[in-house]
Design a protein around this motif. Structure first.
Motif, PDB file in Angstrom:
ATOM      1  N   TYR A   1     -15.673   0.065   7.526  1.00 46.44           N
ATOM      2  CA  TYR A   1     -14.555  -1.147   7.302  1.00 46.44           C
ATOM      3  C   TYR A   1     -14.559  -1.688   6.397  1.00 46.44           C
ATOM      4  CZ  TYR A   1     -12.232  -1.644  11.741  1.00 46.44           C
ATOM      5  OH  TYR A   1     -11.449  -1.612  12.584  1.00 46.44           O
TER       6      TYR A   1
ATOM      7  N   TYR B   1       0.745  -1.309   0.302  1.00 42.71           N
ATOM      8  CA  TYR B   1       0.452  -0.375  -0.018  1.00 42.71           C
ATOM      9  C   TYR B   1       0.820   0.690  -0.067  1.00 42.71           C
ATOM     10  CZ  TYR B   1      -3.463  -3.480   1.853  1.00 42.71           C
ATOM     11  OH  TYR B   1      -3.936  -4.626   1.851  1.00 42.71           O
TER      12      TYR B   1
ATOM     13  N   SER C   1      -6.821   6.974  11.300  1.00 40.64           N
ATOM     14  CA  SER C   1      -8.521   6.303  11.345  1.00 40.64           C
ATOM     15  C   SER C   1      -8.227   5.694  12.494  1.00 40.64           C
ATOM     16  CB  SER C   1      -9.546   6.318  10.376  1.00 40.64           C
ATOM     17  OG  SER C   1      -8.554   4.371   9.736  1.00 40.64           O
TER      18      SER C   1
ATOM     19  N   GLU D   1      -3.165   6.796   6.724  1.00 38.19           N
ATOM     20  CA  GLU D   1      -4.614   7.762   6.799  1.00 38.19           C
ATOM     21  C   GLU D   1      -4.651   6.280   7.523  1.00 38.19           C
ATOM     22  OE1 GLU D   1      -5.367  10.252   2.837  1.00 38.19           O
ATOM     23  OE2 GLU D   1      -6.351   7.715   3.064  1.00 38.19           O
ATOM     24  N   TRP D   2      -4.857   5.160   7.561  1.00 39.76           N
ATOM     25  CA  TRP D   2      -5.760   3.916   8.317  1.00 39.76           C
ATOM     26  C   TRP D   2      -4.826   3.602   9.621  1.00 39.76           C
ATOM     27  CZ3 TRP D   2      -4.104   0.403   4.178  1.00 39.76           C
ATOM     28  CH2 TRP D   2      -5.035   0.327   2.857  1.00 39.76           C
TER      29      TRP D   2
ATOM     30  N   GLN E   1      -7.822   1.939  11.405  1.00 36.39           N
ATOM     31  CA  GLN E   1      -8.052   0.787  10.581  1.00 36.39           C
ATOM     32  C   GLN E   1      -6.601   0.183  11.136  1.00 36.39           C
ATOM     33  OE1 GLN E   1     -10.105   3.083   7.499  1.00 36.39           O
ATOM     34  NE2 GLN E   1     -10.880   1.197   7.230  1.00 36.39           N
ATOM     35  N   LEU E   2      -5.724   0.215  11.393  1.00 35.56           N
ATOM     36  CA  LEU E   2      -3.779   0.179  11.625  1.00 35.56           C
ATOM     37  C   LEU E   2      -3.802   0.004  12.973  1.00 35.56           C
ATOM     38  CD1 LEU E   2      -2.359   0.553   8.375  1.00 35.56           C
ATOM     39  CD2 LEU E   2      -3.151  -1.582   8.887  1.00 35.56           C
TER      40      LEU E   2
ATOM     41  N   SER F   1      -9.678   0.540   2.244  1.00 38.48           N
ATOM     42  CA  SER F   1      -9.787   0.293   3.349  1.00 38.48           C
ATOM     43  C   SER F   1      -8.932  -0.495   3.688  1.00 38.48           C
ATOM     44  CB  SER F   1     -10.731   0.303   3.923  1.00 38.48           C
ATOM     45  OG  SER F   1     -11.450   1.394   3.908  1.00 38.48           O
ATOM     46  N   PHE F   2      -8.306  -0.664   4.399  1.00 35.57           N
ATOM     47  CA  PHE F   2      -7.662  -2.197   4.667  1.00 35.57           C
ATOM     48  C   PHE F   2      -8.678  -2.633   6.077  1.00 35.57           C
ATOM     49  CE2 PHE F   2      -4.501  -4.227   7.810  1.00 35.57           C
ATOM     50  CZ  PHE F   2      -3.550  -4.962   6.804  1.00 35.57           C
ATOM     51  N   ASN F   3      -8.580  -4.131   6.104  1.00 33.97           N
ATOM     52  CA  ASN F   3      -8.876  -4.676   7.365  1.00 33.97           C
ATOM     53  C   ASN F   3      -8.192  -6.401   7.019  1.00 33.97           C
ATOM     54  OD1 ASN F   3     -10.470  -5.970   9.164  1.00 33.97           O
ATOM     55  ND2 ASN F   3     -12.378  -6.285   8.443  1.00 33.97           N
TER      56      ASN F   3
ATOM     57  N   GLN G   1      -1.729   5.684   2.642  1.00 28.80           N
ATOM     58  CA  GLN G   1      -2.801   5.578   2.938  1.00 28.80           C
ATOM     59  C   GLN G   1      -2.338   4.747   4.147  1.00 28.80           C
ATOM     60  OE1 GLN G   1      -2.330   2.888  -0.679  1.00 28.80           O
ATOM     61  NE2 GLN G   1      -5.174   3.034  -0.616  1.00 28.80           N
TER      62      GLN G   1
END
Length: 254
Positions: A64, A15, A26, A22-23, A28-29, A251-253, A19
């Protein structure tokens, strides 16, 4: 810069750095998730790679998206330096292998005849000092040839795609530069020139390998001089040197 993410023993990405940041912001990571990009010796926590990025708030379920395509599994472990006895064992294996061409060269260059003559002198109670000098002079060419064979063997093997001699391959070791990457033939030659020097003064493996027991990165003298490392794991177990690009920008999940 492209970043790979390691989570639960699986590798995701690559990635774009923007990104990933940002994750992280947020949520998300997680900051404990692992990351790797070209140039790193091994995976590192994202909190180390991007210390300034902190989550603004806890993520909501709507943030997500479906997970991106997963790449092949990868181990997210710390740098695993090879220890003294592992390296010494590999040296013994290589020494046994090198005995074969050394004996052939010795036979072709008259070394066996010189050895027989030395035994005759010893059994006949001759002048041992003179006998040893004669033996050394008679086997000088075969000794030099054996040293050259060993130098070429190590230099070529450790700069090859396997990054290891047969002895190191047998014990799953590899030689790298300080970034965990494959070394060039020139660097391998420098590394083994130091080994050759200690061989000439009959101190190998003590001078080269004894430092492994107490240096921080378990480097021998030849590693320190050439800025190299010896790591556990074969060359095929390294993180990818040139990750393929990914078209996923969601998005990362995982």
């Amino acid at each position: 810069m492209e970043v790979w993410i390691g989570r639960q023993g699986e590798r995701h990405g690559p990635y774009q750095e923007k990104q990933v940041r940002e994750w992280l912001r947020s949520g998300q990571l997680g900051r404990d998730d692992l990351g790797w990009y070209d140039g790193l010796a091994d995976w590192q926590p994202l909190s180390v790679l991007f210390p300034q990025e902190t989550p603004a708030a806890a993520p909501t379920p709507s943030m997500y998206a479906p997970p991106p395509p997963l790449q092949q599994p990868a181990s997210a472990t710390r740098i695993d330096y090879a220890g003294f006895w592992q390296r010494f064992g590999a040296w013994i294996i290589d020494l046994i292998i090198l005995t074969i061409p050394s004996m052939i060269v010795m036979y072709l260059l008259g070394g066996m005849e010189a050895y027989k003559h030395l035994l005759e002198q010893m059994q006949g109670n001759g002048d041992m000092s003179a006998a040893l000098r004669e033996y050394a002079a008679a086997t000088e060419s075969s000794s030099v040839a054996s040293v050259v064979i060993g130098f070429v063997y190590y230099a070529l093997c450790e700069s090859s795609k396997w990054q290891a001699t047969p002895g190191k391959l047998a014990l799953r070791l590899r030689v790298t530069d300080m970034n965990g990457q494959r070394i060039t033939l020139g660097r391998s030659a420098v590394r083994n020139a130091v080994r050759l020097t200690t061989l000439v003064i009959a101190l190998i493996p003590f001078v080269c390998y004894i430092a492994v027991a107490w240096t921080q990165r378990k480097q021998g003298l030849h590693d320190l001089m050439a800025s190299t490392l010896v790591l556990n794991g074969s060359a095929q177990e390294q993180p990818p040197q040139r990750p393929q690009s990914s078209s996923d920008h969601g998005s990362f999940n995982a």
